[in-house]
Design a protein around this motif. Structure first.
Motif, PDB file in Angstrom:
ATOM      1  N   SER A 198       0.810  -1.225   0.000  1.00  0.00           N
ATOM      2  CA  SER A 198       0.000   0.000   0.000  1.00  0.00           C
ATOM      3  C   SER A 198       0.840   1.270   0.000  1.00  0.00           C
ATOM      4  O   SER A 198       0.302   2.376  -0.098  1.00  0.00           O
ATOM      5  CB  SER A 198      -0.931   0.017   1.223  1.00  0.00           C
ATOM      6  N   SER A 212       3.876   6.385   3.383  1.00  0.00           N
ATOM      7  CA  SER A 212       2.441   6.676   3.379  1.00  0.00           C
ATOM      8  C   SER A 212       1.750   6.034   2.188  1.00  0.00           C
ATOM      9  O   SER A 212       2.396   5.646   1.203  1.00  0.00           O
ATOM     10  CB  SER A 212       2.212   8.198   3.341  1.00  0.00           C
ATOM     11  N   ASP A 213       0.411   5.946   2.277  1.00  0.00           N
ATOM     12  CA  ASP A 213      -0.359   5.390   1.168  1.00  0.00           C
ATOM     13  C   ASP A 213      -0.735   6.498   0.186  1.00  0.00           C
ATOM     14  O   ASP A 213      -0.309   7.654   0.329  1.00  0.00           O
ATOM     15  CB  ASP A 213      -1.597   4.651   1.685  1.00  0.00           C
ATOM     16  N   GLY A 214      -1.561   6.164  -0.792  1.00  0.00           N
ATOM     17  CA  GLY A 214      -1.923   7.127  -1.821  1.00  0.00           C
ATOM     18  C   GLY A 214      -2.759   8.286  -1.329  1.00  0.00           C
ATOM     19  O   GLY A 214      -2.845   9.322  -1.997  1.00  0.00           O
ATOM     20  N   ASP A 215      -3.383   8.143  -0.151  1.00  0.00           N
ATOM     21  CA  ASP A 215      -4.189   9.218   0.424  1.00  0.00           C
ATOM     22  C   ASP A 215      -3.393  10.064   1.415  1.00  0.00           C
ATOM     23  O   ASP A 215      -3.956  10.943   2.076  1.00  0.00           O
ATOM     24  CB  ASP A 215      -5.422   8.638   1.132  1.00  0.00           C
ATOM     25  N   ARG A 217      -1.939   8.942   4.139  1.00  0.00           N
ATOM     26  CA  ARG A 217      -1.974   8.402   5.501  1.00  0.00           C
ATOM     27  C   ARG A 217      -0.673   7.665   5.802  1.00  0.00           C
ATOM     28  O   ARG A 217      -0.245   6.803   5.032  1.00  0.00           O
ATOM     29  CB  ARG A 217      -3.162   7.452   5.667  1.00  0.00           C
TER      30      ARG A 217
END
Length: 225
Positions: A198, A212-215, A217
């Motif tokens: 992720s 972090s992830d794509g959003d 987070r």
């Protein structure tokens, strides 16, 4: 009084005077570490040494309560229990900023050790005591480390200007050992390895690497060791 005894007497007096005025050097070796903000029990600041040791300073000067700040310090250990239940309680006897000392300049600059990971709800999960999860990013595009029990590896592609940018990880392979101690080590490893797919971005600040992830987070927080 003979001269030899007189000299010894004078030396003892001088040492006593130094101790009385607090001019003697603080005990303990100088430790280098990174200040981290720990999001549990209302949040507090700790220090993680370059060897991975966690210290809980009971008297940290607010000027050094900066997430990611590299510091050098001496301390006295304190034998007491704390509500934080994190790290070894200490009283800091001397501290200074060590900005730039061993500060990583890229993903491939040494070994990273996982300090915490966050689940789907954003709750921070501490790495189990007695386990080490590591990551090393090779300049050839390979990534490898320990998941706490098994060794793992994958390939990565990073974009950006050294300290931040996009990051994608390929399929992860791992050895197939089974560890029974400490309790939960296999579950922790499974969660960690599963989260790698992720990851979309990275950011390095001081001695801290955040993936972090794509959003946006934050999923994984590593410390340079």
């Amino acid at each position: 009084m003979i001269p030899g005894r007189y000299v010894l007497y004078v030396c003892l007096v001088l040492v006593g005077a130094l101790l009385a005025c607090g001019c003697a050097s603080a005990p303990g070796e100088v430790v280098t570490g990174t200040v981290v903000h720990v999001d549990i029990e209302g949040g507090f600041y700790g220090i993680i040494g370059v060897d991975g040791t966690k210290y809980l300073p009971l008297n940290l000067d607010p000027a050094f309560a900066v997430d990611g700040m590299r510091v050098r310090f001496t301390y006295v250990p304190e034998d007491l229990a704390t509500i934080q239940m994190w790290g070894a309680p200490i009283t800091v006897t001397w501290i200074e900023e060590a900005a730039g000392e061993g500060a990583p300049e890229s993903l491939s600059d040494g070994t990273w050790e996982l300090a915490s990971l966050r689940n789907a709800t954003g709750t921070e999960i501490r790495v189990l005591a007695g386990t080490r999860i590591t990551a090393e990013f090779g300049e050839d595009g390979s990534m490898a480390g320990s998941g706490g029990c098994n060794h793992y590896g994958t390939e990565y592609a990073a974009g950006g200007e050294g300290l931040s940018g996009d990051l994608s990880l390929g399929p992860v392979y791992a050895t197939e050992m089974y560890c029974i101690s400490p309790e939960g080590v296999m579950e922790q490893e499974s969660i960690y390895l599963g989260m790698l797919s992720s990851v979309r971005t990275f950011r390095i600040e001081g001695g801290i690497l955040r993936l972090s992830d794509g959003d946006g987070r934050i999923l994984l927080i590593f410390l340079k060791v």
